[in-house]
Design an enzyme around this catalytic site. Structure first.
Site, PDB file in Angstrom:
ATOM      1  N   HIS A 124      24.315  44.703  30.032  1.00  0.00           N
ATOM      2  CA  HIS A 124      23.992  45.330  30.030  1.00  0.00           C
ATOM      3  C   HIS A 124      23.009  46.102  31.025  1.00  0.00           C
ATOM      4  O   HIS A 124      22.719  45.456  32.199  1.00  0.00           O
ATOM      5  CB  HIS A 124      22.219  44.411  28.741  1.00  0.00           C
ATOM      6  CG  HIS A 124      20.938  45.508  29.004  1.00  0.00           C
ATOM      7  ND1 HIS A 124      20.049  45.371  29.318  1.00  0.00           N
ATOM      8  CD2 HIS A 124      20.864  46.447  27.570  1.00  0.00           C
ATOM      9  CE1 HIS A 124      18.986  46.043  29.106  1.00  0.00           C
ATOM     10  NE2 HIS A 124      19.577  46.581  28.277  1.00  0.00           N
ATOM     11  N   GLU A 160      26.719  48.602  28.870  1.00  0.00           N
ATOM     12  CA  GLU A 160      25.948  49.215  28.195  1.00  0.00           C
ATOM     13  C   GLU A 160      25.124  50.490  29.079  1.00  0.00           C
ATOM     14  O   GLU A 160      25.160  49.785  29.942  1.00  0.00           O
ATOM     15  CB  GLU A 160      25.346  48.305  27.403  1.00  0.00           C
ATOM     16  CG  GLU A 160      23.737  48.881  26.466  1.00  0.00           C
ATOM     17  CD  GLU A 160      22.706  49.823  27.037  1.00  0.00           C
ATOM     18  OE1 GLU A 160      21.534  50.550  26.636  1.00  0.00           O
ATOM     19  OE2 GLU A 160      22.317  49.363  28.239  1.00  0.00           O
ATOM     20  N   ASP A 212      22.631  54.387  29.573  1.00  0.00           N
ATOM     21  CA  ASP A 212      21.815  55.260  28.967  1.00  0.00           C
ATOM     22  C   ASP A 212      22.181  56.365  29.789  1.00  0.00           C
ATOM     23  O   ASP A 212      23.002  56.353  30.619  1.00  0.00           O
ATOM     24  CB  ASP A 212      20.587  54.436  28.928  1.00  0.00           C
ATOM     25  CG  ASP A 212      20.041  53.481  29.251  1.00  0.00           C
ATOM     26  OD1 ASP A 212      19.436  52.687  27.686  1.00  0.00           O
ATOM     27  OD2 ASP A 212      20.368  52.460  30.054  1.00  0.00           O
ATOM     28  N   HIS A 228      18.687  54.330  32.537  1.00  0.00           N
ATOM     29  CA  HIS A 228      17.350  54.264  31.819  1.00  0.00           C
ATOM     30  C   HIS A 228      15.617  54.955  31.994  1.00  0.00           C
ATOM     31  O   HIS A 228      16.079  55.318  30.194  1.00  0.00           O
ATOM     32  CB  HIS A 228      17.528  53.145  30.898  1.00  0.00           C
ATOM     33  CG  HIS A 228      16.279  52.007  30.750  1.00  0.00           C
ATOM     34  ND1 HIS A 228      15.357  52.051  30.448  1.00  0.00           N
ATOM     35  CD2 HIS A 228      16.974  51.520  29.508  1.00  0.00           C
ATOM     36  CE1 HIS A 228      14.519  51.863  29.532  1.00  0.00           C
ATOM     37  NE2 HIS A 228      15.366  51.597  28.742  1.00  0.00           N
TER      38      HIS A 228
END
Length: 254
Positions: A19, A46, A48, A61
């Site tokens: 993450h 993962e 963003d 993020h």
């Protein structure tokens, strides 16, 4: 583990997601974080994305630089020439998502589109890089993911947004609910606002539709074990060593 609907999910065991590259040390969503994850054996990452004022797709993020960098300001209002000067944790530069795709050719990426302006540049990048089997796109906005699918076509792997997850939860109770066609997984928190999302009924409902269930963000070994016992297909964690140990102890770390 359920059957795979898309090559992105083609993996012999539980999907272990780093993450934000492993955010426990604060150096999140940086090339350094993903290098560490890769060194630990992670192959699912993962991240963003946001776009800068001049259209660069940044792996980050927050909408602003303030929380984790030594700079400030909204990414969407700044050119890449300024954003690239910021340092996460005071030391690591931000990365363009295109650079990460190039540096980690064996990795598969779960990408959260944080804002509408990121949609077209992200789909264009996936198309340009022929990364259809390496990228799964998600968003809290079901409409945003649906628009990405319409733009990209059936080669694009997507997860459900909030509305899709709610529909799947309702169906798990036998309540009719519309579900967007084409999603390959449901990516969900274990609980939300004190309401449990992931239980055996939810996992069964997903698997009956050929969907995988990926749970975020789980950092406790006991919770990881309990979710695996429910049959979830993937776990996203900030604590990379913890998840690797849990999966190794079960003989399913690949």
């Amino acid at each position: 583990m359920t059957r795979t609907l898309h090559p992105y999910l083609d993996h012999p065991s539980t999907l272990a997601f780093a993450h934000r590259g492993g955010a426990a040390d604060g150096i999140e969503n940086t090339a350094a974080a993903f290098r560490r994850a890769a060194d630990l054996g992670y192959r699912y990452f993962e991240t963003d994305v946001h776009t800068t004022a001049d259209g660069k797709l940044v792996a980050f993020h927050d909408p602003t630089l303030d929380r984790v960098t030594d700079a400030s300001g909204k990414i969407a209002a700044l050119p890449w020439s300024e954003v690239r000067q910021a340092r996460v944790g005071g030391k690591e530069p931000l990365a363009l998502f295109e650079e990460l795709l190039e540096e980690f050719p064996e990795a598969r990426w779960n990408v959260d589109m944080k804002a509408e302006p990121a949609l077209t540049p992200l789909v264009d990048l996936v198309r340009r890089a022929s990364a259809w089997d390496r990228v799964c796109i998600g968003s809290f906005s079901e409409g945003r993911v649906a628009r990405a699918m319409r733009l990209a076509g059936p080669r694009l792997a997507t997860s459900y947004g909030v509305r899709g997850v709610m529909g799947l939860r309702l169906r798990s109770y036998g309540i009719p609910a519309a579900l967007r066609m084409g999603a390959v997984c449901a990516q969900v928190p274990e609980s939300q606002n004190g309401i449990r999302v992931v239980d055996r009924r939810f996992v069964t409902a997903a698997h009956e539709r050929g969907l995988q269930v990926h749970v975020w963000t789980v950092n406790d070994a006991d919770r990881m074990a309990a979710l695996l016992d429910l049959g979830v297909d993937g776990i996203m964690t900030d604590h990379l060593e913890t998840l690797r140990t849990v999966l190794t102890d079960r003989g399913v770390w690949v």
